[in-house]
Design a protein around this motif. Sequence first.
Motif, PDB file in Angstrom:
ATOM      1  N   ILE A  43      -9.448   3.332  -8.158  1.00 54.44           N
ATOM      2  CA  ILE A  43      -8.823   2.366  -7.267  1.00 54.44           C
ATOM      3  C   ILE A  43      -8.291   3.093  -6.043  1.00 54.44           C
ATOM      4  CG2 ILE A  43      -6.851   0.793  -7.038  1.00 54.44           C
ATOM      5  CD1 ILE A  43      -7.268   0.055  -9.926  1.00 54.44           C
ATOM      6  N   ASP A  44      -8.472   2.502  -4.886  1.00 53.64           N
ATOM      7  CA  ASP A  44      -8.043   3.124  -3.641  1.00 53.64           C
ATOM      8  C   ASP A  44      -6.522   3.188  -3.541  1.00 53.64           C
ATOM      9  OD1 ASP A  44     -10.664   3.443  -2.842  1.00 53.64           O
ATOM     10  OD2 ASP A  44     -10.719   1.508  -1.809  1.00 53.64           O
ATOM     11  N   GLU A  49      14.994  13.090  -8.814  1.00 52.36           N
ATOM     12  CA  GLU A  49      15.462  11.708  -8.883  1.00 52.36           C
ATOM     13  C   GLU A  49      14.365  10.726  -8.480  1.00 52.36           C
ATOM     14  OE1 GLU A  49      18.901  11.403  -6.451  1.00 52.36           O
ATOM     15  OE2 GLU A  49      20.126  12.739  -7.698  1.00 52.36           O
ATOM     16  N   ARG A  50      13.138  11.171  -8.506  1.00 52.92           N
ATOM     17  CA  ARG A  50      12.039  10.325  -8.070  1.00 52.92           C
ATOM     18  C   ARG A  50      11.755   9.219  -9.069  1.00 52.92           C
ATOM     19  NH1 ARG A  50       8.123  15.281  -6.080  1.00 52.92           N
ATOM     20  NH2 ARG A  50       9.138  15.620  -4.069  1.00 52.92           N
ATOM     21  N   VAL A  51      11.403   8.062  -8.522  1.00 51.66           N
ATOM     22  CA  VAL A  51      11.025   6.899  -9.335  1.00 51.66           C
ATOM     23  C   VAL A  51       9.760   6.297  -8.735  1.00 51.66           C
ATOM     24  CG1 VAL A  51      13.402   6.411 -10.015  1.00 51.66           C
ATOM     25  CG2 VAL A  51      12.439   5.320  -7.967  1.00 51.66           C
ATOM     26  N   ILE A  52       9.079   5.471  -9.524  1.00 51.54           N
ATOM     27  CA  ILE A  52       7.912   4.758  -9.005  1.00 51.54           C
ATOM     28  C   ILE A  52       8.384   3.771  -7.944  1.00 51.54           C
ATOM     29  CG2 ILE A  52       5.993   3.224  -9.564  1.00 51.54           C
ATOM     30  CD1 ILE A  52       6.034   4.334 -12.384  1.00 51.54           C
ATOM     31  N   ALA A  53       7.812   3.857  -6.758  1.00 53.46           N
ATOM     32  CA  ALA A  53       8.240   2.999  -5.654  1.00 53.46           C
ATOM     33  C   ALA A  53       7.814   1.552  -5.904  1.00 53.46           C
ATOM     34  CB  ALA A  53       7.640   3.495  -4.348  1.00 53.46           C
ATOM     35  N   ALA A  56       1.802  -3.050  -5.113  1.00 55.43           N
ATOM     36  CA  ALA A  56       0.922  -3.777  -4.194  1.00 55.43           C
ATOM     37  C   ALA A  56      -0.519  -3.296  -4.288  1.00 55.43           C
ATOM     38  CB  ALA A  56       1.434  -3.630  -2.768  1.00 55.43           C
ATOM     39  N   ARG A  57      -0.704  -2.055  -4.757  1.00 55.31           N
ATOM     40  CA  ARG A  57      -2.067  -1.528  -4.886  1.00 55.31           C
ATOM     41  C   ARG A  57      -2.898  -2.352  -5.861  1.00 55.31           C
ATOM     42  NH1 ARG A  57      -1.495   4.082  -7.245  1.00 55.31           N
ATOM     43  NH2 ARG A  57      -3.746   4.109  -6.967  1.00 55.31           N
ATOM     44  N   TYR A  58      -2.232  -3.009  -6.791  1.00 54.54           N
ATOM     45  CA  TYR A  58      -2.932  -3.697  -7.867  1.00 54.54           C
ATOM     46  C   TYR A  58      -2.955  -5.217  -7.700  1.00 54.54           C
ATOM     47  CZ  TYR A  58      -1.333   0.818  -9.462  1.00 54.54           C
ATOM     48  OH  TYR A  58      -1.039   2.150  -9.535  1.00 54.54           O
ATOM     49  N   ARG A  67       2.868   1.530 -15.071  1.00 56.90           N
ATOM     50  CA  ARG A  67       2.657   1.994 -13.701  1.00 56.90           C
ATOM     51  C   ARG A  67       2.347   0.880 -12.717  1.00 56.90           C
ATOM     52  NH1 ARG A  67      -1.338   6.719 -15.839  1.00 56.90           N
ATOM     53  NH2 ARG A  67       0.252   8.190 -16.554  1.00 56.90           N
ATOM     54  N   VAL A  68       1.828  -0.243 -13.206  1.00 59.31           N
ATOM     55  CA  VAL A  68       1.437  -1.315 -12.280  1.00 59.31           C
ATOM     56  C   VAL A  68       2.627  -2.101 -11.763  1.00 59.31           C
ATOM     57  CG1 VAL A  68      -0.825  -1.555 -13.350  1.00 59.31           C
ATOM     58  CG2 VAL A  68       1.077  -2.998 -14.123  1.00 59.31           C
ATOM     59  N   GLY A  69       3.796  -1.921 -12.357  1.00 59.38           N
ATOM     60  CA  GLY A  69       4.973  -2.674 -11.927  1.00 59.38           C
ATOM     61  C   GLY A  69       5.266  -3.829 -12.862  1.00 59.38           C
ATOM     62  N   ALA A  70       6.542  -4.180 -12.987  1.00 61.90           N
ATOM     63  CA  ALA A  70       6.977  -5.180 -13.959  1.00 61.90           C
ATOM     64  C   ALA A  70       6.336  -6.546 -13.723  1.00 61.90           C
ATOM     65  CB  ALA A  70       8.498  -5.296 -13.930  1.00 61.90           C
ATOM     66  N   GLU A  71       6.261  -6.978 -12.471  1.00 58.50           N
ATOM     67  CA  GLU A  71       5.706  -8.308 -12.187  1.00 58.50           C
ATOM     68  C   GLU A  71       4.231  -8.376 -12.540  1.00 58.50           C
ATOM     69  OE1 GLU A  71       5.297 -11.461  -8.440  1.00 58.50           O
ATOM     70  OE2 GLU A  71       6.565  -9.680  -8.275  1.00 58.50           O
TER      71      GLU A  71
END
Length: 275
Positions: free
Chosen positions: A133-134, A145-149, A154-156, A245-249
Amino acid sequence: MDKRILWPVLIVVLVGLVAIFYPRKATEPPPEAVELPARVVPETPEYVSPLEPEPDPEPAPDFAAQAPPEPAPPLPALDESDPEARAALATAAGETLVDEYLVETGLIRKLVATIDNLPRDTLWIEARAVPPIDGRFLVRGAEGERVIAPANSARYAAFVLLADAVDSAALAAAYRRHYPLLQQAFEELGYGGRQFHNRVLEVIDHLLATPEIQGPIRVEQPHVRYRFADPDLEALSSGQKILLRVGAENATILRAKLAELRTALETLAAVPIEE
């Protein structure tokens, strides 16, 4: 965490859809049940399961249905199924899905191998049925302290829209019709004596058991790729990590679709096709 993290979920959602070599309307009666073919072991299998096959305690799925007035068209050979599978997918789900998300060769075998690998620690790149996936994996915060933005989800978005629009009942009907090809590809992995249908249900259940995380998910980058900072999350299977990784929503939508598809597959033989 590289950018090739979403394609396995697409494979599970489309497990039956790739089997539509001869599309038929939902109003048509179901075809006759087809006997499962004898195990076919090629001289040099394209894929070999990394696990020893275990006896399947469950009986073979019963896909018997009312006999149609006319016999269904014969199935193509597994080695010759790619053109029909891609053409049927383009008709059922649109050319965008086929052109952007599916490989051109070995589709059925790669589909089955990918599903079988979702509950494992890693995925075989050689067996993937969907190209990378691009886009880059997006994080925010200082080192340590990095987290998944949030913007990473939006990539998915395009994929999630496609997955959410899939007709699970139609997928299940096509899956029943073309089950022999899926089973043949599964046996080529070394699973003689086991049923692919049982494995599909196991994998969906495994994905649905993915923990639901509230709030930002911390990550770290010890080398080139990112990984979850929480050891318990990092220890999850490759398929479960995808849903984080894809996000909660996005994950909520995919969970609902997976649950819907599981119900359709589990009750396959009991659900008649409407006249």
